[in-house]
Design an enzyme around this catalytic site. Structure first.
Site, mmCIF file in Angstrom:
data_model
loop_
_atom_site.group_PDB
_atom_site.id
_atom_site.type_symbol
_atom_site.label_atom_id
_atom_site.label_comp_id
_atom_site.label_asym_id
_atom_site.label_seq_id
_atom_site.Cartn_x
_atom_site.Cartn_y
_atom_site.Cartn_z
ATOM 1 N N CYS A 25 0.865 -1.132 0.000
ATOM 2 C CA CYS A 25 0.080 0.085 -0.075
ATOM 3 C C CYS A 25 0.734 1.318 0.132
ATOM 4 C CB CYS A 25 -0.922 -0.102 1.386
ATOM 5 S SG CYS A 25 -2.068 1.508 1.515
ATOM 6 N N ASP A 36 0.627 3.743 1.739
ATOM 7 C CA ASP A 36 0.443 4.170 3.093
ATOM 8 C C ASP A 36 1.739 4.500 3.718
ATOM 9 O OD1 ASP A 36 0.191 4.346 5.957
ATOM 10 O OD2 ASP A 36 -1.787 3.772 5.613
ATOM 11 N N ARG A 47 3.022 4.701 6.380
ATOM 12 C CA ARG A 47 3.517 4.051 7.670
ATOM 13 C C ARG A 47 3.969 2.435 7.399
ATOM 14 N NH1 ARG A 47 -2.282 4.994 10.313
ATOM 15 N NH2 ARG A 47 -2.702 4.493 8.190
ATOM 16 N N HIS A 54 -2.168 -4.293 5.153
ATOM 17 C CA HIS A 54 -1.844 -3.617 6.508
ATOM 18 C C HIS A 54 -3.047 -3.296 7.236
ATOM 19 C CE1 HIS A 54 -2.586 0.843 5.863
ATOM 20 N NE2 HIS A 54 -2.286 0.390 4.539
ATOM 21 N N CYS A 101 -5.887 -0.195 6.938
ATOM 22 C CA CYS A 101 -5.867 0.594 5.690
ATOM 23 C C CYS A 101 -7.038 1.517 5.319
ATOM 24 C CB CYS A 101 -5.661 -0.657 4.509
ATOM 25 S SG CYS A 101 -5.251 0.057 2.884
#
Ligand SMILES: [Zn+2]
Length: 219
Positions: A54, A56, A58, A111, A114
């Protein structure tokens, strides 16, 4: 190359400058620690893992895998680690990674929490109108349509985590159905060469741990 001196007034130049400065410090330290490696990497790469993750911020693959050396992980990241049959971008990464770089392990990494999956989780069921007409004002909404469909194919009692896992599994399934993987599996049937393995993992934002979801597939 001369360094541009004209100020770019629209951007917070000082805030961006810190990234360039940090990079310069990293490059100096890296060259001191691993002398000549950057020069060697400039000539080619032999990554061992293809990571579909992803976007993302993080879930940065190099950090969570503790990979401190460039050249170890070939990467494609997008909203909700989506491997879509209609997306040339993810297909081209798979083709190059497996077909040309000879990577033997492909991993789809979802994750917890998400945002893309959460948006699909809360969405109304897709309508035939949405399926037939793309929204020119929101590529994001267009991109999420397969995920929204997946969400509404799950039982009503499903949780967000169920959707995240189902989305990883769908990615693994889609990858296994591609020509590049089918070709690899056929070619390795009667040879000593190991076939590509496709894995599904989940990263937990709260603990920093990766979990193998036990959905590995191979020839
Ligand atoms: Zn995400």
């Amino acid at each position: 190359m001369p360094i541009p001196t004209a100020p770019i007034t629209q951007l917070p130049v000082n805030k961006l400058d810190k990234h360039i400065a940090k990079n310069a410090a990293w490059a100096t330290d890296f060259e001191a620690d691993q002398r000549g490696l950057l020069e060697k990497l400039a000539k080619g790469q032999q990554p061992q893992l293809l990571w579909f993750g992803c976007s993302d911020s993080r879930v940065p693959e190099s950090i969570v895998l503790d990979s401190k050396t460039p050249g170890e992980i070939f990467v494609h990241r997008n909203i909700a680690n989506t491997f879509s049959g209609a997306d040339d971008s993810c297909h081209s990464v798979l083709e190059y990674g497996v077909g040309h770089l000879d990577i033997k392990h492909v991993v789809v990494v979802g994750h917890t929490a998400c945002g893309g999956c959460a948006a699909a989780f809360k969405s109304d069921p897709p309508t035939s109108k949405i399926e037939k007409s793309s929204n020119p004002d929101s590529p994001l909404i267009n991109f999420l349509q397969p995920l929204i469909k997946l969400r509404h194919s799950l039982p009503d009692r499903s949780t967000l985590d169920d959707l995240i896992v189902a989305n990883v599994k769908r990615g693994v399934d889609e990858i296994c159905q591609t020509e590049v993987i089918k070709k690899n599996w056929k070619a390795t049937e009667d040879s000593d060469e190991l076939p590509v393995q496709v894995h599904g993992w989940m990263y937990n934002l709260s603990t920093g741990r990766l979990q193998d979801l036990g959905m590995t597939r191979s020839a």
